[in-house]
Every structure is written in C-alpha cells, then in structure tokens.
Write a protein that holds these residues in place. Structure first.
Motif, PDB file in Angstrom:
ATOM      1  N   ALA A  22       0.825  -1.207   0.000  1.00 28.67           N
ATOM      2  CA  ALA A  22       0.000   0.000   0.000  1.00 28.67           C
ATOM      3  C   ALA A  22       0.857   1.255   0.000  1.00 28.67           C
ATOM      4  CB  ALA A  22      -0.930  -0.006   1.208  1.00 28.67           C
ATOM      5  N   MET A  23       1.997   1.210   0.666  1.00 29.82           N
ATOM      6  CA  MET A  23       2.857   2.390   0.769  1.00 29.82           C
ATOM      7  C   MET A  23       3.487   2.777  -0.564  1.00 29.82           C
ATOM      8  SD  MET A  23       2.345   3.557   3.681  1.00 29.82           S
ATOM      9  CE  MET A  23       3.484   4.909   3.493  1.00 29.82           C
ATOM     10  N   ARG A  24       3.442   1.911  -1.540  1.00 30.30           N
ATOM     11  CA  ARG A  24       3.944   2.279  -2.877  1.00 30.30           C
ATOM     12  C   ARG A  24       3.108   3.405  -3.482  1.00 30.30           C
ATOM     13  NH1 ARG A  24       3.957  -3.607  -5.133  1.00 30.30           N
ATOM     14  NH2 ARG A  24       1.957  -2.768  -5.727  1.00 30.30           N
ATOM     15  N   PHE A  25       1.888   3.592  -2.982  1.00 27.98           N
ATOM     16  CA  PHE A  25       0.975   4.593  -3.532  1.00 27.98           C
ATOM     17  C   PHE A  25       0.925   5.875  -2.705  1.00 27.98           C
ATOM     18  CE2 PHE A  25      -0.503   0.404  -4.819  1.00 27.98           C
ATOM     19  CZ  PHE A  25      -0.508   0.547  -6.195  1.00 27.98           C
ATOM     20  N   ILE A  26       1.694   5.933  -1.630  1.00 26.44           N
ATOM     21  CA  ILE A  26       1.703   7.108  -0.753  1.00 26.44           C
ATOM     22  C   ILE A  26       3.135   7.582  -0.607  1.00 26.44           C
ATOM     23  CG2 ILE A  26       1.145   8.013   1.532  1.00 26.44           C
ATOM     24  CD1 ILE A  26      -0.813   5.639   1.809  1.00 26.44           C
ATOM     25  N   ALA A  27       3.355   8.845  -0.920  1.00 22.27           N
ATOM     26  CA  ALA A  27       4.704   9.403  -0.826  1.00 22.27           C
ATOM     27  C   ALA A  27       4.752  10.468   0.262  1.00 22.27           C
ATOM     28  CB  ALA A  27       5.108  10.023  -2.162  1.00 22.27           C
ATOM     29  N   PRO A  28       5.868  10.553   0.975  1.00 20.26           N
ATOM     30  CA  PRO A  28       6.009  11.622   1.966  1.00 20.26           C
ATOM     31  C   PRO A  28       5.929  12.988   1.297  1.00 20.26           C
ATOM     32  CG  PRO A  28       7.775  10.011   2.186  1.00 20.26           C
ATOM     33  CD  PRO A  28       7.043   9.698   0.915  1.00 20.26           C
ATOM     34  N   SER A  29       5.389  13.953   2.013  1.00 20.61           N
ATOM     35  CA  SER A  29       5.339  15.322   1.494  1.00 20.61           C
ATOM     36  C   SER A  29       6.436  16.138   2.158  1.00 20.61           C
ATOM     37  CB  SER A  29       3.969  15.941   1.784  1.00 20.61           C
ATOM     38  OG  SER A  29       3.835  16.172   3.172  1.00 20.61           O
ATOM     39  N   ASP A  30       6.445  17.416   1.905  1.00 22.62           N
ATOM     40  CA  ASP A  30       7.413  18.312   2.538  1.00 22.62           C
ATOM     41  C   ASP A  30       6.789  19.011   3.731  1.00 22.62           C
ATOM     42  OD1 ASP A  30       9.465  17.709   0.800  1.00 22.62           O
ATOM     43  OD2 ASP A  30       8.864  19.240  -0.639  1.00 22.62           O
ATOM     44  N   ALA A  31       5.868  18.340   4.375  1.00 25.87           N
ATOM     45  CA  ALA A  31       5.168  18.941   5.505  1.00 25.87           C
ATOM     46  C   ALA A  31       4.755  17.846   6.478  1.00 25.87           C
ATOM     47  CB  ALA A  31       3.931  19.689   4.997  1.00 25.87           C
ATOM     48  N   LEU A  32       4.009  18.234   7.472  1.00 23.75           N
ATOM     49  CA  LEU A  32       3.462  17.289   8.431  1.00 23.75           C
ATOM     50  C   LEU A  32       2.350  16.488   7.772  1.00 23.75           C
ATOM     51  CD1 LEU A  32       3.276  16.358  11.439  1.00 23.75           C
ATOM     52  CD2 LEU A  32       1.565  18.159  11.720  1.00 23.75           C
ATOM     53  N   MET A  33       2.391  15.184   7.925  1.00 22.69           N
ATOM     54  CA  MET A  33       1.328  14.322   7.416  1.00 22.69           C
ATOM     55  C   MET A  33       0.594  13.723   8.605  1.00 22.69           C
ATOM     56  SD  MET A  33       2.994  12.479   4.097  1.00 22.69           S
ATOM     57  CE  MET A  33       1.404  12.007   3.432  1.00 22.69           C
ATOM     58  N   HIS A  34      -0.729  13.693   8.522  1.00 18.64           N
ATOM     59  CA  HIS A  34      -1.556  13.124   9.583  1.00 18.64           C
ATOM     60  C   HIS A  34      -1.964  11.717   9.174  1.00 18.64           C
ATOM     61  CE1 HIS A  34      -1.936  16.971  11.636  1.00 18.64           C
ATOM     62  NE2 HIS A  34      -1.910  17.484  10.412  1.00 18.64           N
ATOM     63  N   VAL A  35      -1.764  10.765  10.070  1.00 16.51           N
ATOM     64  CA  VAL A  35      -2.073   9.365   9.799  1.00 16.51           C
ATOM     65  C   VAL A  35      -3.085   8.898  10.839  1.00 16.51           C
ATOM     66  CG1 VAL A  35      -1.126   7.044   9.553  1.00 16.51           C
ATOM     67  CG2 VAL A  35       0.281   9.018   8.944  1.00 16.51           C
ATOM     68  N   LEU A  36      -4.248   8.435  10.390  1.00 12.92           N
ATOM     69  CA  LEU A  36      -5.300   7.954  11.271  1.00 12.92           C
ATOM     70  C   LEU A  36      -5.486   6.456  11.070  1.00 12.92           C
ATOM     71  CD1 LEU A  36      -7.804   8.246  13.150  1.00 12.92           C
ATOM     72  CD2 LEU A  36      -9.122   8.751  11.073  1.00 12.92           C
ATOM     73  N   ASP A  37      -5.470   5.717  12.171  1.00  9.10           N
ATOM     74  CA  ASP A  37      -5.802   4.296  12.136  1.00  9.10           C
ATOM     75  C   ASP A  37      -6.992   4.089  13.067  1.00  9.10           C
ATOM     76  OD1 ASP A  37      -6.023   1.559  12.171  1.00  9.10           O
ATOM     77  OD2 ASP A  37      -3.875   1.204  12.367  1.00  9.10           O
ATOM     78  N   PRO A  38      -8.190   3.872  12.504  1.00  7.38           N
ATOM     79  CA  PRO A  38      -9.385   3.738  13.332  1.00  7.38           C
ATOM     80  C   PRO A  38      -9.495   2.391  14.044  1.00  7.38           C
ATOM     81  CG  PRO A  38      -9.952   3.484  11.040  1.00  7.38           C
ATOM     82  CD  PRO A  38      -8.497   3.862  11.088  1.00  7.38           C
ATOM     83  N   CYS A  39      -8.665   1.440  13.680  1.00 10.82           N
ATOM     84  CA  CYS A  39      -8.638   0.110  14.317  1.00 10.82           C
ATOM     85  C   CYS A  39      -7.182  -0.254  14.547  1.00 10.82           C
ATOM     86  CB  CYS A  39      -9.309  -0.934  13.439  1.00 10.82           C
ATOM     87  SG  CYS A  39     -11.008  -0.541  13.020  1.00 10.82           S
ATOM     88  N   ALA A  40      -6.510   0.463  15.420  1.00 10.02           N
ATOM     89  CA  ALA A  40      -5.056   0.413  15.525  1.00 10.02           C
ATOM     90  C   ALA A  40      -4.488  -0.885  16.074  1.00 10.02           C
ATOM     91  CB  ALA A  40      -4.563   1.583  16.379  1.00 10.02           C
ATOM     92  N   GLY A  41      -5.287  -1.650  16.792  1.00  9.75           N
ATOM     93  CA  GLY A  41      -4.740  -2.878  17.372  1.00  9.75           C
ATOM     94  C   GLY A  41      -3.579  -2.551  18.291  1.00  9.75           C
ATOM     95  N   ASP A  42      -2.457  -3.217  18.090  1.00  6.46           N
ATOM     96  CA  ASP A  42      -1.281  -2.949  18.927  1.00  6.46           C
ATOM     97  C   ASP A  42      -0.401  -1.846  18.347  1.00  6.46           C
ATOM     98  OD1 ASP A  42      -0.017  -4.184  16.804  1.00  6.46           O
ATOM     99  OD2 ASP A  42       0.536  -5.974  17.926  1.00  6.46           O
ATOM    100  N   GLY A  43      -0.798  -1.274  17.201  1.00  4.96           N
ATOM    101  CA  GLY A  43      -0.099  -0.134  16.632  1.00  4.96           C
ATOM    102  C   GLY A  43       0.974  -0.448  15.616  1.00  4.96           C
ATOM    103  N   ARG A  44       1.254  -1.723  15.383  1.00  7.61           N
ATOM    104  CA  ARG A  44       2.355  -2.056  14.467  1.00  7.61           C
ATOM    105  C   ARG A  44       2.126  -1.571  13.046  1.00  7.61           C
ATOM    106  NH1 ARG A  44       3.151  -8.252  15.503  1.00  7.61           N
ATOM    107  NH2 ARG A  44       0.998  -8.005  16.151  1.00  7.61           N
ATOM    108  N   ALA A  45       0.907  -1.694  12.537  1.00  8.99           N
ATOM    109  CA  ALA A  45       0.644  -1.287  11.151  1.00  8.99           C
ATOM    110  C   ALA A  45       0.796   0.221  10.978  1.00  8.99           C
ATOM    111  CB  ALA A  45      -0.751  -1.738  10.721  1.00  8.99           C
ATOM    112  N   VAL A  46       0.194   1.000  11.867  1.00  7.65           N
ATOM    113  CA  VAL A  46       0.286   2.457  11.734  1.00  7.65           C
ATOM    114  C   VAL A  46       1.716   2.934  12.018  1.00  7.65           C
ATOM    115  CG1 VAL A  46      -0.474   3.120  14.049  1.00  7.65           C
ATOM    116  CG2 VAL A  46      -0.967   4.615  12.117  1.00  7.65           C
ATOM    117  N   ALA A  47       2.440   2.234  12.865  1.00  9.80           N
ATOM    118  CA  ALA A  47       3.851   2.573  13.096  1.00  9.80           C
ATOM    119  C   ALA A  47       4.674   2.343  11.831  1.00  9.80           C
ATOM    120  CB  ALA A  47       4.416   1.750  14.245  1.00  9.80           C
TER     121      ALA A  47
END
Length: 90
Positions: A22-47
């Motif tokens: 999935a990350m192949r389709f998302i590139a970092p910007s030159d600013a702050l990016m907000h990442v929301l995980d509505p079902c974070a579990g233990d946090g490994r995926a959003v980390a």
C-alpha cells in the motif's frame, strides 16, 4: 460475525507485506502528514506507515483508535511516549 471475530472485536492485523504494498501509492510530502488508524490494534501497522512517511522534511502525526482493553494497553505503553494521539482505554 463469527464467534472468533466477535472475541477479537473484529480485529485482524494487517500483514507487514500488505502495508509495504500500500505504501507504494503514498509518498512523503514536505510537511506534516496526519495518519489515522481507526482500528489500531497494537499499533504495528500504523507505526510501519508512520516510519515509511517520516523523512528529514516530513513528519507523521499519528492518531490511533483502539477499543479493546488489552490491545489499547499495548498501544499506550509502546507508542504513547512517542507523542501519538490515542483514543483508547488504558
């Protein structure tokens, strides 16, 4: 919903390879990016997502939601000190 899924509150962890794909389709910007995980579990995926987006010119602000007591405890212990915004009982 099957009883096993009910016991886990419908949570199924994302495989790290799926996150990488999935990350192949998302590139970092030159600013702050907000990442929301509505079902974070233990946090490994959003980390993993936040790590992929963090560069010298881009920081990721993580917002994580988890309703399960045990997983939310893990989330608070592991990622609370990193400044994540957590909506999870602890």
């Amino acid at each position: 919903m099957r009883s096993a899924a009910v016991a886990k509150l419908g949570y199924y962890a994302a495989h790290p390879d799926a996150i990488d794909s999935a990350m192949r389709f998302i590139a970092p910007s030159d600013a702050l990016m907000h990442v929301l995980d509505p079902c974070a579990g233990d946090g490994r995926a959003v980390a993993q997502i936040a790590d992929a987006l963090t560069t010298p010119s881009c920081q990721a602000q993580v917002y994580a939601i988890e309703l399960d007591d045990e997983r939310s405890q893990d989330l608070h212990e592991q990622y609370g000190p990193l400044g994540w915004s957590l909506l999870a009982p602890a």
